[in-house]
Motif scaffolding. Structure first.
Motif, PDB file in Angstrom:
ATOM      1  N   PHE A  80       1.492  13.924 -14.083  1.00 40.43           N
ATOM      2  CA  PHE A  80       0.277  14.452 -14.697  1.00 40.43           C
ATOM      3  C   PHE A  80       0.229  15.982 -14.606  1.00 40.43           C
ATOM      4  CE2 PHE A  80      -4.052  15.998 -13.876  1.00 40.43           C
ATOM      5  CZ  PHE A  80      -4.630  15.715 -15.122  1.00 40.43           C
ATOM      6  N   LEU A  81       0.609  16.521 -13.442  1.00 40.28           N
ATOM      7  CA  LEU A  81       0.623  17.978 -13.279  1.00 40.28           C
ATOM      8  C   LEU A  81       1.629  18.658 -14.205  1.00 40.28           C
ATOM      9  CD1 LEU A  81       0.284  18.413  -9.409  1.00 40.28           C
ATOM     10  CD2 LEU A  81      -1.447  18.818 -11.155  1.00 40.28           C
ATOM     11  N   ILE A  82       2.748  18.010 -14.420  1.00 43.75           N
ATOM     12  CA  ILE A  82       3.785  18.584 -15.285  1.00 43.75           C
ATOM     13  C   ILE A  82       3.315  18.561 -16.745  1.00 43.75           C
ATOM     14  CG2 ILE A  82       6.104  18.227 -16.213  1.00 43.75           C
ATOM     15  CD1 ILE A  82       6.881  17.259 -13.397  1.00 43.75           C
ATOM     16  N   ALA A 102       0.834  -1.204   0.000  1.00 44.50           N
ATOM     17  CA  ALA A 102       0.000   0.000   0.000  1.00 44.50           C
ATOM     18  C   ALA A 102       0.872   1.259   0.000  1.00 44.50           C
ATOM     19  CB  ALA A 102      -0.926  -0.004   1.211  1.00 44.50           C
ATOM     20  N   CYS A 103       1.948   1.248   0.779  1.00 47.12           N
ATOM     21  CA  CYS A 103       2.863   2.388   0.798  1.00 47.12           C
ATOM     22  C   CYS A 103       3.503   2.591  -0.566  1.00 47.12           C
ATOM     23  CB  CYS A 103       3.946   2.182   1.858  1.00 47.12           C
ATOM     24  SG  CYS A 103       3.366   2.352   3.549  1.00 47.12           S
ATOM     25  N   PHE A 104       3.950   1.504  -1.197  1.00 43.46           N
ATOM     26  CA  PHE A 104       4.560   1.623  -2.520  1.00 43.46           C
ATOM     27  C   PHE A 104       3.538   2.092  -3.550  1.00 43.46           C
ATOM     28  CE2 PHE A 104       7.658  -1.818  -1.029  1.00 43.46           C
ATOM     29  CZ  PHE A 104       8.567  -0.866  -0.593  1.00 43.46           C
ATOM     30  N   GLY A 105       2.302   1.636  -3.427  1.00 40.78           N
ATOM     31  CA  GLY A 105       1.252   2.075  -4.338  1.00 40.78           C
ATOM     32  C   GLY A 105       0.961   3.559  -4.189  1.00 40.78           C
ATOM     33  N   LEU A 106       0.936   4.043  -2.943  1.00 39.41           N
ATOM     34  CA  LEU A 106       0.716   5.472  -2.716  1.00 39.41           C
ATOM     35  C   LEU A 106       1.880   6.308  -3.257  1.00 39.41           C
ATOM     36  CD1 LEU A 106      -0.837   5.442   0.859  1.00 39.41           C
ATOM     37  CD2 LEU A 106      -1.963   6.045  -1.286  1.00 39.41           C
ATOM     38  N   CYS A 107       3.103   5.790  -3.125  1.00 45.08           N
ATOM     39  CA  CYS A 107       4.256   6.493  -3.703  1.00 45.08           C
ATOM     40  C   CYS A 107       4.132   6.570  -5.215  1.00 45.08           C
ATOM     41  CB  CYS A 107       5.557   5.779  -3.331  1.00 45.08           C
ATOM     42  SG  CYS A 107       6.083   6.039  -1.641  1.00 45.08           S
ATOM     43  N   ALA A 108       3.764   5.458  -5.835  1.00 45.38           N
ATOM     44  CA  ALA A 108       3.607   5.436  -7.293  1.00 45.38           C
ATOM     45  C   ALA A 108       2.485   6.381  -7.727  1.00 45.38           C
ATOM     46  CB  ALA A 108       3.329   4.021  -7.765  1.00 45.38           C
ATOM     47  N   ALA A 109       1.401   6.423  -6.966  1.00 50.16           N
ATOM     48  CA  ALA A 109       0.296   7.320  -7.301  1.00 50.16           C
ATOM     49  C   ALA A 109       0.726   8.786  -7.181  1.00 50.16           C
ATOM     50  CB  ALA A 109      -0.896   7.043  -6.389  1.00 50.16           C
ATOM     51  N   ALA A 110       1.500   9.114  -6.161  1.00 54.88           N
ATOM     52  CA  ALA A 110       1.968  10.491  -5.998  1.00 54.88           C
ATOM     53  C   ALA A 110       2.906  10.895  -7.137  1.00 54.88           C
ATOM     54  CB  ALA A 110       2.672  10.647  -4.649  1.00 54.88           C
ATOM     55  N   VAL A 111       3.778   9.979  -7.548  1.00 57.12           N
ATOM     56  CA  VAL A 111       4.678  10.266  -8.666  1.00 57.12           C
ATOM     57  C   VAL A 111       3.880  10.429  -9.958  1.00 57.12           C
ATOM     58  CG1 VAL A 111       6.523   9.301 -10.096  1.00 57.12           C
ATOM     59  CG2 VAL A 111       6.687   9.204  -7.604  1.00 57.12           C
ATOM     60  N   ALA A 112       2.909   9.552 -10.178  1.00 55.66           N
ATOM     61  CA  ALA A 112       2.076   9.651 -11.382  1.00 55.66           C
ATOM     62  C   ALA A 112       1.295  10.963 -11.389  1.00 55.66           C
ATOM     63  CB  ALA A 112       1.125   8.460 -11.463  1.00 55.66           C
ATOM     64  N   TYR A 113       0.794  11.393 -10.233  1.00 58.99           N
ATOM     65  CA  TYR A 113       0.068  12.659 -10.153  1.00 58.99           C
ATOM     66  C   TYR A 113       1.003  13.834 -10.448  1.00 58.99           C
ATOM     67  CZ  TYR A 113      -2.812  16.448  -8.359  1.00 58.99           C
ATOM     68  OH  TYR A 113      -3.515  17.606  -8.226  1.00 58.99           O
ATOM     69  N   GLY A 114       2.234  13.766  -9.949  1.00 51.79           N
ATOM     70  CA  GLY A 114       3.201  14.816 -10.248  1.00 51.79           C
ATOM     71  C   GLY A 114       3.513  14.896 -11.729  1.00 51.79           C
TER      72      GLY A 114
END
Length: 81
Positions: A77-79, A63-75
């Motif tokens: 996406f923002l870029i 779950a922690c690794f998934g949240l890290c991957a989601a945060a990176v993907a969101y970043g």
């Protein structure tokens, strides 16, 4: 040339908080995976660990690794957006 120091400070603060949070989250994932290794036991002490705690540690780590991957993907996406 005018520098908006308030905006620069806001960007710095948000990036610092997000970086520390992501590193902490990734560290929790690593610790969760490290819990799966059997610990050395003292003589006369039963070294068996409950299977439920290992499953919970592995699930929490993923779950922690998934949240890290989601945060990176969101970043990303923002870029891109």
């Amino acid at each position: 040339m005018h520098i908006d120091w308030a905006a620069l400070g806001t960007v710095f603060g948000v990036s610092l908080v997000v970086t520390v949070a992501l590193v902490g989250l990734f560290t929790l994932g690593i610790v969760g995976l490290a819990k799966q290794r059997p610990e050395p036991t003292a003589p006369g002490v039963d070294g068996k660990r409950s299977g439920g705690s290992l499953v919970a540690a592995r699930a929490g780590a993923y779950a922690c690794f998934g949240l890290c991957a989601a945060a990176v993907a969101y970043g990303i996406f923002l870029i891109v957006a």
